[in-house]
Motif scaffolding. Structure first.
Motif, PDB file in Angstrom:
ATOM      1  N   VAL A 203      11.287   8.622  -0.207  1.00 32.09           N
ATOM      2  CA  VAL A 203      10.223   8.800  -1.204  1.00 32.09           C
ATOM      3  C   VAL A 203       9.885   7.460  -1.875  1.00 32.09           C
ATOM      4  O   VAL A 203       8.723   7.130  -2.085  1.00 32.09           O
ATOM      5  N   ARG A 204      10.917   6.680  -2.175  1.00 31.96           N
ATOM      6  CA  ARG A 204      10.689   5.367  -2.786  1.00 31.96           C
ATOM      7  C   ARG A 204       9.918   4.452  -1.843  1.00 31.96           C
ATOM      8  O   ARG A 204       9.026   3.717  -2.267  1.00 31.96           O
ATOM      9  N   SER A 205      10.290   4.466  -0.569  1.00 33.38           N
ATOM     10  CA  SER A 205       9.600   3.621   0.418  1.00 33.38           C
ATOM     11  C   SER A 205       8.119   3.962   0.461  1.00 33.38           C
ATOM     12  O   SER A 205       7.261   3.061   0.434  1.00 33.38           O
ATOM     13  N   LEU A 206       7.824   5.252   0.527  1.00 35.36           N
ATOM     14  CA  LEU A 206       6.427   5.686   0.596  1.00 35.36           C
ATOM     15  C   LEU A 206       5.683   5.306  -0.687  1.00 35.36           C
ATOM     16  O   LEU A 206       4.553   4.818  -0.648  1.00 35.36           O
ATOM     17  N   ALA A 207       6.333   5.499  -1.819  1.00 43.36           N
ATOM     18  CA  ALA A 207       5.684   5.249  -3.106  1.00 43.36           C
ATOM     19  C   ALA A 207       5.444   3.756  -3.337  1.00 43.36           C
ATOM     20  O   ALA A 207       4.416   3.356  -3.895  1.00 43.36           O
ATOM     21  N   GLU A 208       6.401   2.930  -2.891  1.00 42.95           N
ATOM     22  CA  GLU A 208       6.304   1.492  -3.149  1.00 42.95           C
ATOM     23  C   GLU A 208       5.613   0.739  -2.022  1.00 42.95           C
ATOM     24  O   GLU A 208       5.250  -0.429  -2.185  1.00 42.95           O
ATOM     25  N   GLY A 209       5.479   1.389  -0.862  1.00 47.77           N
ATOM     26  CA  GLY A 209       4.864   0.701   0.269  1.00 47.77           C
ATOM     27  C   GLY A 209       5.749  -0.367   0.877  1.00 47.77           C
ATOM     28  O   GLY A 209       5.290  -1.225   1.617  1.00 47.77           O
TER      29      GLY A 209
ATOM     30  N   ASP B  93      15.788  10.234  -1.181  1.00 46.81           N
ATOM     31  CA  ASP B  93      15.323   9.431  -2.303  1.00 46.81           C
ATOM     32  C   ASP B  93      14.725   8.098  -1.838  1.00 46.81           C
ATOM     33  O   ASP B  93      13.654   7.690  -2.304  1.00 46.81           O
TER      34      ASP B  93
ATOM     35  N   ARG C 186      16.802  -2.363  -1.131  1.00 44.16           N
ATOM     36  CA  ARG C 186      15.374  -2.579  -0.954  1.00 44.16           C
ATOM     37  C   ARG C 186      15.166  -3.854  -0.160  1.00 44.16           C
ATOM     38  O   ARG C 186      15.420  -4.949  -0.664  1.00 44.16           O
TER      39      ARG C 186
ATOM     40  N   GLU D  58       0.599   8.195   0.564  1.00 47.67           N
ATOM     41  CA  GLU D  58       0.672   9.506  -0.071  1.00 47.67           C
ATOM     42  C   GLU D  58       1.090  10.538   0.973  1.00 47.67           C
ATOM     43  O   GLU D  58       0.310  10.894   1.854  1.00 47.67           O
TER      44      GLU D  58
ATOM     45  N   THR E 238       0.835  -1.200   0.000  1.00 51.68           N
ATOM     46  CA  THR E 238       0.000   0.000   0.000  1.00 51.68           C
ATOM     47  C   THR E 238       0.867   1.248   0.000  1.00 51.68           C
ATOM     48  O   THR E 238       1.495   1.563   1.012  1.00 51.68           O
ATOM     49  N   PRO E 239       0.926   1.956  -1.103  1.00 51.18           N
ATOM     50  CA  PRO E 239       1.693   3.207  -1.128  1.00 51.18           C
ATOM     51  C   PRO E 239       1.099   4.216  -0.147  1.00 51.18           C
ATOM     52  O   PRO E 239      -0.094   4.198   0.126  1.00 51.18           O
TER      53      PRO E 239
END
Lengths: 129, 129
Positions: B55-61, B52, B75, B14, B11-12
């Motif tokens: 942001v990737r963690s949040l975007a990819e969940g 970076d 990752r 936002e 679940t990303p």
């Protein structure tokens, strides 16, 4: 309704030399110390310790940190009254992070008055301040 | 006895720009990220993120860290399979520590095979490895 007994005692922790020797400090001689509340499991805060404040924390059974901004020892609760009584101290696989399980006295761990310093979240979570 | 449903979805999250702007990075551009298991409250590990990988963690969940030793993105679970599915991300009062609440897949968070990296303690505690 029964009153909950609340007599948190200060309990020094006798650290084995071989455990203490496994702690890895950064270039500034510091190691991060995560503080978690006993019972609830709430992560209350993270601060820094040097070798001296780690030994003091274990000996006194209370958290003592190193303030990077003030460059001095900071014994949690001395000014606020919100002491942290240590119940357990763990260290991670690399020896470069500590985890203190404590009984938190007073209002909480955060200088803002919140119980935990982690009172805000990305994306909004239930219970956000 | 009923089987627990286990369908952890990615679940990303936002993030609001005003929350992201509150994150304070150290001189190396990094911020410590504590990882706690959803449900049990177990503190699993602490690692580092840069802007970076946050942001990737949040975007990819999923948690994505910065490896200070290898100087590269890492990752969690890509090689081990032990992914961390993000349920909540909090930040502390100073904005300089992050707290990820995750569902931990596989054996656990630690490369040693332990569920938590904090499997050893000073003074000895019940359940020490």
């Amino acid at each position: 309704m029964t009153a909950m007994p609340s007599a948190p005692a200060v309990t020094p922790i006798e650290a084995r030399p071989e455990d203490l020797a496994r702690v890895v400090y950064n270039a500034d001689g510091l190691v991060p110390a995560i503080v978690q509340e006993a019972g609830t499991g709430t992560v209350l805060m993270m601060a820094w310790m040097n070798a001296d404040t780690l030994v003091r924390s274990l000996a006194e059974g209370r958290t003592v940190f190193w303030s990077r901004s003030r460059q001095e020892q900071w014994r949690k609760g001395d000014t606020s009254g919100d002491r942290q009584l240590i119940r357990e101290v763990r260290y991670d696989c690399d020896g470069d992070v500590l985890l203190f399980v404590v009984e938190q006295e007073g209002r909480g761990a955060c200088h803002t008055g919140e119980r935990s310093c982690f009172y805000r979240s990305f994306g909004g979570a239930p219970g956000d301040a």
